[in-house]
Design a protein around this motif. Structure first.
Motif, PDB file in Angstrom:
ATOM      1  N   ASP A  55      12.426  -0.852   8.604  1.00  0.00           N
ATOM      2  CA  ASP A  55      12.704  -1.742   7.480  1.00  0.00           C
ATOM      3  C   ASP A  55      11.878  -1.303   6.282  1.00  0.00           C
ATOM      4  O   ASP A  55      10.690  -1.567   6.209  1.00  0.00           O
ATOM      5  N   GLU A  56      12.537  -0.602   5.354  1.00  0.00           N
ATOM      6  CA  GLU A  56      11.865  -0.075   4.163  1.00  0.00           C
ATOM      7  C   GLU A  56      10.618   0.730   4.539  1.00  0.00           C
ATOM      8  O   GLU A  56       9.591   0.649   3.872  1.00  0.00           O
ATOM      9  N   ALA A  57      10.728   1.502   5.593  1.00  0.00           N
ATOM     10  CA  ALA A  57       9.579   2.249   6.138  1.00  0.00           C
ATOM     11  C   ALA A  57       9.021   3.274   5.161  1.00  0.00           C
ATOM     12  O   ALA A  57       7.837   3.578   5.189  1.00  0.00           O
ATOM     13  N   THR A  58       9.864   3.808   4.290  1.00  0.00           N
ATOM     14  CA  THR A  58       9.395   4.848   3.377  1.00  0.00           C
ATOM     15  C   THR A  58       9.482   4.412   1.917  1.00  0.00           C
ATOM     16  O   THR A  58       9.473   5.244   1.012  1.00  0.00           O
ATOM     17  N   ALA A  59       9.538   3.127   1.678  1.00  0.00           N
ATOM     18  CA  ALA A  59       9.723   2.610   0.314  1.00  0.00           C
ATOM     19  C   ALA A  59       8.580   2.953  -0.628  1.00  0.00           C
ATOM     20  O   ALA A  59       8.781   3.116  -1.824  1.00  0.00           O
ATOM     21  N   SER A  60       7.377   3.083  -0.105  1.00  0.00           N
ATOM     22  CA  SER A  60       6.212   3.267  -0.981  1.00  0.00           C
ATOM     23  C   SER A  60       5.787   4.727  -1.134  1.00  0.00           C
ATOM     24  O   SER A  60       4.671   5.002  -1.552  1.00  0.00           O
TER      25      SER A  60
END
Length: 107
Positions: free
Chosen positions: A23-28
């Motif tokens: 869940d949005e594991a690489t968003a940052s």
């Protein structure tokens, strides 16, 4: 991406689980690092169902199937390339918007 997140992602991949939910594991992280992580996830989870929740278009382009949701409702579900070829597709609109945004130097 924090070292803690990378540690948990690595540990999860080593477990060889049958289902992996990201869940949005690489968003940052930046796009280049995201590409490396997506390639690693694909190669290390060949015998695993991976469910990826993401807003970043490149993160989902390598997926087998894409489920597009708008206002909490399923709008479309198909292969990314098929959705991109479909006139009026929400996913196609999102891809075009993303590339327009990035080509203007915004990312």
């Amino acid at each position: 991406m924090s070292h803690r997140k990378l540690f948990f992602l690595g540990r999860t991949l080593l477990k060889r689980c049958r289902i992996l939910v990201l869940d949005e594991a690489t968003a940052s992280i930046d796009n280049a690092t995201d590409a490396v992580l997506q390639k690693t996830i694909q190669s290390e989870s060949k015998h695993c169902t991976v469910i990826t929740v993401a807003h970043r278009i490149p993160t989902v382009m390598g997926c087998d199937m894409v489920l597009a949701i708008s206002d909490g409702k399923v709008v479309e579900y198909d292969k990314p390339m098929k959705l991109m070829e479909t006139e009026g597709s929400l996913f196609r609109e999102l891809v075009n918007e993303y590339w327009s945004y990035t080509s203007n130097g915004n990312v």
